[in-house]
Write a protein that holds these residues in place. Structure first.
Motif, mmCIF file in Angstrom:
data_model
loop_
_atom_site.group_PDB
_atom_site.id
_atom_site.type_symbol
_atom_site.label_atom_id
_atom_site.label_comp_id
_atom_site.label_asym_id
_atom_site.label_seq_id
_atom_site.Cartn_x
_atom_site.Cartn_y
_atom_site.Cartn_z
ATOM 1 N N ASN A 9 22.799 -69.871 53.486
ATOM 2 C CA ASN A 9 21.480 -70.092 54.070
ATOM 3 C C ASN A 9 21.456 -71.467 54.746
ATOM 4 O OD1 ASN A 9 20.879 -72.094 51.934
ATOM 5 N ND2 ASN A 9 20.798 -70.284 50.614
ATOM 6 N N ASN A 49 7.916 -67.179 54.329
ATOM 7 C CA ASN A 49 6.517 -67.628 54.330
ATOM 8 C C ASN A 49 5.710 -66.943 55.428
ATOM 9 O OD1 ASN A 49 6.927 -69.366 52.175
ATOM 10 N ND2 ASN A 49 7.457 -71.100 53.481
ATOM 11 N N SER A 83 15.421 -66.818 56.114
ATOM 12 C CA SER A 83 15.137 -68.216 55.819
ATOM 13 C C SER A 83 13.846 -68.357 55.016
ATOM 14 C CB SER A 83 15.008 -69.012 57.115
ATOM 15 O OG SER A 83 13.818 -68.631 57.795
ATOM 16 N N PRO A 84 13.671 -69.481 54.326
ATOM 17 C CA PRO A 84 12.406 -69.730 53.617
ATOM 18 C C PRO A 84 11.200 -69.690 54.561
ATOM 19 C CG PRO A 84 14.090 -71.258 52.868
ATOM 20 C CD PRO A 84 14.669 -70.535 54.044
#
Length: 524
Positions: free
Chosen positions: A231, A370, A365-366
């Motif tokens: 990541n 979100n 991805s984070p």
């Protein structure tokens, strides 16, 4: 400086020869996370099936032509010059003098071989539909190629900019149906670029060695290494520790690097429209009112402000270039009450009710997590129950590009992105009914007659005074019929160590290929 002086003194005392400039040059290595983020495609070595990852592939393969680093015009790659007939049906290329990495000469036969292979469905190529208008490929000399189309196509040069030329002598003996899975790509590929393939250590890294005879000049760095990471966060940690000198980063990380004199933050528009795709093989999204309701239910400005830090802008059609976006588009401003009303008019309770709908994506991805959580929450407020599912890129591609009758319920909705520039024609493969998989990228199986006709008209327009108007019409139809729920175009970020010199990375679609000149990259 003191350590360097001590090392020199020790060498003199021991009678050890100091390294020559050539030896010092030979020891240089640049290591990067070149396939990290949305512009990368880790562990893919076959450019005919690549949807991204061209930053790395372009270190050893080359197309005939490619966009310059500013994305303002096309320039020569393996073609030193090119001419287009006024009716945009005949394309003539004069080729550079170059050799393949195994010493064999590069000729027009390689170009014809590549075009024929890329048009062969059995090869697994993603260019089949995009090159279907080729009527003939002529090779009058070893250094010239003439491509003739059956009809005008204003996007043809842009298509060729992503087609890496392959060696006929190395691949012609492999049956087309075995090309896609052949081990050649990851064990012994040869190209014409500034770096030669040296080794691939499974799931860890790829190593390249400089081609000292490259026509653009001997590369300044002896070795390039592409490290793989799970990541972006892992890549950022490696960058901070000095293990690598470059990687793509998320916006939050980019902000953290600003002001740090040891690094340079590279920022630019992604030229990628993020969108929600609605699978047209399912009854869920047949009614345009449902698609409209989903758009009105999402507060795009709030997501852009809170999750992108303002570094994005809403997209109300498939591209955002100001000269191609007409006035009067529906902005789909946040209006949950209107969304509920439209769903009621469409009979959403009977169509689906509150049953969960998979929202498939390859964005892991984070930040993407979100974003999808925000979209999920907003849609839930109007009675649309989506459940995000994140998979890796190979799994995603295997799901949405599957021939025949895939499991449509595996991807009723997708959160994805497709490049919208620098040529707007690049989105045609994702929306035209002539571009259904496996030939094109129309993964949502959109077969809207008016939309396809608008694309065909724009692609065929040869009168430059009418080109912009034709693309504005495509934009109007997209905005009205919502084949996709277009969301935004975000900025993209990379961070490079200040030890790198003359290093170029373009934060734009698929990683290129763009004229980034790896042979000029240097490191202190």
């Amino acid at each position: 400086m003191r350590k360097k002086s001590i090392a020199i003194a020790a060498a003199l005392m021991l009678g050890t020869a100091l390294p020559t400039m050539a030896q010092a040059q030979a020891a240089k290595t640049i290591t990067g996370g070149f396939d990290v983020g949305p512009g990368g495609l880790p562990k893919n070595f076959n450019p005919m099936v690549a949807t991204a990852g061209f930053t790395w592939l372009n270190t050893y393969f080359e197309p005939l032509i490619l966009w310059n680093a500013g994305l303002t015009e096309l320039e020569g790659g393996l073609a030193k010059s090119f001419k287009v007939s006024p009716d945009q049906t005949t394309f003539t290329f004069e080729l550079v003098k170059e050799t393949w990495h195994d010493g064999k000469p590069f000729t027009s036969k390689d170009v014809k071989f590549t075009l024929d292979l890329a048009r062969n469905k059995a090869s697994g190529s993603l260019f089949v539909a995009r090159l279907s208008e080729i009527a003939s490929v002529e090779t009058p000399t070893d250094s010239s190629v003439v491509i003739k189309l059956s009809k005008s196509n204003g996007s043809f040069l842009a298509i060729l900019s992503q087609l890496m030329i392959l060696p006929e002598h190395a691949l012609s003996a492999i049956p087309a149906e075995q090309i896609a899975t052949n081990t050649w790509w990851s064990t012994a590929p040869i190209g014409t670029g500034p770096y030669k393939f040296k080794r691939y250590v499974t799931d860890q890294y790829v190593e390249m060695a400089a081609d000292e005879d490259y026509r653009g000049g001997k590369p300044k760095v002896a070795t390039l290494i592409n490290r793989y990471f799970e990541n972006p966060a892992a890549a950022v940690a490696a960058l901070r520790s000095g293990e690598i000198q470059f990687t793509y980063v998320e916006p939050d990380d980019a902000a953290a690097f600003k002001g740090n004199n040891n690094f340079k933050v590279i920022e630019g528009g992604s030229f990628v429209v993020n969108y929600l795709g609605f699978n047209q093989k399912l009854p869920l999204f047949k009614d345009v009112k449902v698609r409209q309701a989903i758009m009105y239910a999402i507060d795009r400005n709030a997501i852009i402000d809170s999750l992108y830090g303002g570094a994005a802008k809403p997209a109300n059609c498939g591209y955002t270039a100001a000269n191609l976006v007409p006035d009067g588009l529906e902005p789909y401003a946040y209006n949950p009450d209107k969304a509920k009303k439209l769903l009621a008019e469409a009979g959403w309770d009977k169509i689906n009710g509150n049953k969960p709908i998979t929202l498939l994506t390859y964005y892991g991805s984070p930040q993407a997590a979100n974003v999808m959580a925000a979209v999920q929450s907003m849609l839930a407020q109007v009675g649309v129950n989506v459940v995000p599912r994140v998979v890796d890129t190979p799994t995603y591609n295997g799901t949405v590009y599957k021939e025949g009758t895939p499991d449509w319920n595996a991807f009723p909705m997708i959160f994805a992105g497709l490049q919208n520039g620098p040529n707007p024609a690049s989105i045609n493969p994702g929306l035209n009914k002539s571009q259904l998989p496996p030939a094109g990228f129309n993964t949502m199986r959109i077969e809207f007659d008016e939309l396809s006709a608008a694309f065909d008209t724009a692609l065929a327009e040869t009168d430059q005074s009418k080109v912009e108007g034709a693309w504005k019409n495509v934009c109007k139809v997209m905005n009205k019929d919502l084949p996709w729920g277009t969301l935004w175009v975000a900025n993209r970020y990379g961070v490079a160590s200040n030890k790198l010199k003359d290093f170029t990375w373009v934060p734009a679609p698929a990683g290129g290929p763009f004229a980034q000149h790896p042979e000029r990259w240097d490191i202190q």
